[in-house]
Design a protein around this motif. Structure first.
Motif, short mmCIF file in Angstrom:
data_model
loop_
_atom_site.label_atom_id
_atom_site.label_comp_id
_atom_site.label_asym_id
_atom_site.label_seq_id
_atom_site.Cartn_x
_atom_site.Cartn_y
_atom_site.Cartn_z
N ASP A 57 0.84 -1.20 0.00
CA ASP A 57 0.00 0.00 0.00
C ASP A 57 0.88 1.25 0.00
N GLU A 58 0.52 2.19 -0.84
CA GLU A 58 1.27 3.44 -0.95
C GLU A 58 0.66 4.47 -0.01
N LEU A 59 1.51 5.16 0.75
CA LEU A 59 1.04 6.08 1.78
C LEU A 59 1.67 7.46 1.59
N SER A 60 0.86 8.48 1.82
CA SER A 60 1.37 9.84 1.93
C SER A 60 1.31 10.20 3.41
N VAL A 61 2.45 10.60 3.98
CA VAL A 61 2.57 10.76 5.43
C VAL A 61 3.11 12.15 5.74
N TYR A 62 2.64 12.72 6.85
CA TYR A 62 3.32 13.90 7.36
C TYR A 62 3.42 13.83 8.88
N PHE A 63 4.41 14.53 9.41
CA PHE A 63 4.56 14.68 10.86
C PHE A 63 4.83 16.14 11.13
N LEU A 64 4.59 16.56 12.37
CA LEU A 64 4.69 17.97 12.73
C LEU A 64 5.98 18.25 13.47
N THR A 65 6.58 19.38 13.15
CA THR A 65 7.75 19.85 13.88
C THR A 65 7.41 21.20 14.53
N ASP A 66 8.38 21.82 15.15
CA ASP A 66 8.15 23.06 15.90
C ASP A 66 7.39 24.07 15.06
N GLY A 67 6.39 24.68 15.69
CA GLY A 67 5.58 25.67 15.00
C GLY A 67 4.47 25.07 14.19
#
Length: 217
Positions: A57-67
């Motif tokens: 399965d192909e995934l588009s991922v994001y995670f959060l950094t400062d701000g």
């Protein structure tokens, strides 16, 4: 900036199904390996429903950094690990591939492969793919071909590798979208509904060989 253990991941599954592609799931990193990331099974926050993922399965991922900055990367499911809880193993991205702009369908490549198709009404024909990927394929059909969105098709695709080997990859897929071309022909876009992990990996291997060729041109 690379995600760390316990960081939350926000995940979309790359799919031709617009409803599915618009869903966002949340997970958490449980471990980092040399070539992969282990994460909890993703959950849809609004419903509390766990997302069942499949190898490839192909995934588009994001995670959060400062701000609150969103850092995006594309990946795919490598497999699973059974421990106290079930974990999902995804491909670890290269640091330079993590960016502030979302990119989809990195694992899908343009390819004119031979594909044999059988419809629910036992109509059979052979054609060429427009593209292939770990989650589905697209192929060309004549204008008068009686195929509609939602139809389930039984197919096999002939996959050639750089070493000269050929593989027949069988699968069943549902038609998620039909594109009308100016010349009267159509492109049928399929999402895999029934394919073994072994057969899916054959397609993923082919896609990576093609991507390597593209990068070295």
């Amino acid at each position: 900036m690379f995600p760390k253990i316990s960081d939350q991941l926000f995940i979309s599954v790359d799919s031709g199904d617009q409803k599915e592609a618009g869903m966002e799931y949340k997970s958490r990193i449980t471990d980092l390996e040399d070539e992969s990331i282990l994460m909890e099974v993703p959950i849809q926050e609004k419903t509390g429903q766990l997302k069942r993922l499949h190898m490839g399965d192909e995934l588009s991922v994001y995670f959060l950094t400062d701000g609150g900055v969103k850092n995006f990367f594309n990946t795919y499911v490598l497999g699973f690990k059974e421990d106290v809880v079930r974990m999902v193993r995804i491909r670890r991205p290269e640091p330079e591939s993590i960016g502030k702009v979302q990119r989809r369908s990195f694992l899908r490549v343009n390819a004119g492969l031979e594909v044999a198709v059988q419809t629910e009404h036992n109509i059979r024909f052979v054609t060429r793919t427009e593209d292939v990927g770990g989650g589905g394929i697209s192929f060309y059909s004549d204008a008068d071909m009686a195929i509609r969105e939602g139809d389930m098709l039984s197919c096999w695709v002939l996959v050639p590798y750089k070493n000269g080997n050929l593989e027949h990859v069988p699968f069943k897929g549902s038609v998620v979208r039909i594109q009308q071309l100016d010349n009267g022909r159509k492109i049928m876009m399929l999402k895999f509904e029934a394919i073994t992990d072994m057969e899916r990996q054959k397609l993923i291997r082919y896609c990576f060989e093609r991507q390597f060729d593209f990068r070295n041109r």
